[in-house]
Design a protein around this motif. Structure first.
Motif, short mmCIF file in Angstrom:
data_model
loop_
_atom_site.label_atom_id
_atom_site.label_comp_id
_atom_site.label_asym_id
_atom_site.label_seq_id
_atom_site.Cartn_x
_atom_site.Cartn_y
_atom_site.Cartn_z
N LEU A 1 0.83 -1.21 0.00
CA LEU A 1 0.00 0.00 0.00
C LEU A 1 0.86 1.26 0.00
O LEU A 1 0.54 2.24 -0.68
CB LEU A 1 -0.93 0.00 1.21
N ALA A 2 1.96 1.22 0.76
CA ALA A 2 2.85 2.39 0.81
C ALA A 2 3.48 2.64 -0.56
O ALA A 2 3.54 3.78 -1.02
CB ALA A 2 3.93 2.18 1.86
N ALA B 1 2.25 1.65 -3.46
CA ALA B 1 1.18 2.08 -4.37
C ALA B 1 0.81 3.54 -4.14
O ALA B 1 0.47 4.26 -5.08
CB ALA B 1 -0.05 1.19 -4.19
N GLY B 2 0.87 3.99 -2.90
CA GLY B 2 0.59 5.40 -2.62
C GLY B 2 1.73 6.31 -2.99
O GLY B 2 1.54 7.49 -3.27
N VAL C 1 2.70 10.05 -5.96
CA VAL C 1 3.39 11.20 -5.37
C VAL C 1 4.69 11.47 -6.12
O VAL C 1 5.01 12.63 -6.43
CB VAL C 1 3.65 10.95 -3.87
#
Length: 167
Positions: free
Chosen positions: A95-96, A98-99, A103
């Protein structure tokens, strides 16, 4: 040649420090590894001939901000039994990542949109000086600077209120 080796060494230390920061369950070792990452970042600034920013990185981030974070950790009194060690690590890492991808894309797009003369040239003897940085900061970003100071004050008051509730 030496500066290239130093760059890769400091960049590796900084990335590893950041990785250790986000993978520690207990906040105190995470904060201490964040200091290592900040120190390596300061070395990268020094390699870019930005001595003022390098010194400010050590004084403000590795010193004051991390001291504030450690103070908050001690004030909140996080204990081993309060930490959940049974959470799955790899889904959170996925998840990190993918986030982080959008950015990074936004940052690269913003860098490409910067005008060519947004920053003074590196051969300028005043580059990185206190006067130039102060003028640039207070002429162009005074509102953002003041908003960050208000945000930090509100965060400190919130932590004190949270800690007072436990006492």
């Amino acid at each position: 040649m030496l500066s290239t080796i130093l760059f890769y060494l400091l960049a590796t230390v900084m990335v590893l420090g950041g990785f250790v920061t986000i993978t520690r369950r207990h906040p105190l070792p995470a904060a201490l590894s964040m200091v290592v990452s900040f120190m390596a970042l300061s070395g990268l600034y020094a390699l870019l001939s930005a001595q003022l920013i390098a010194i400010l990185q050590i004084l403000v981030y590795a010193g004051a901000i991390v001291a504030l974070i450690v103070f908050v950790i001690m004030l909140l009194n996080v204990r081993e039994e309060n930490l959940d060690y049974h959470e799955a690590f790899f889904p959170q890492l996925g998840l990190a990542v993918a986030g982080l991808v959008p950015v990074v894309g936004l940052v690269l797009a913003a860098i490409n949109k910067l005008p060519k003369d947004a920053f003074p040239p590196l051969n300028d003897p005043a580059y990185g000086s206190i006067e130039l940085v102060g003028m640039f900061l207070y002429q162009n970003y005074v509102f953002v600077f003041e908003m960050v100071s208000i945000l930090l004050t509100v965060a400190m008051v919130g932590v004190v209120l949270l800690a007072k509730r436990r006492i």
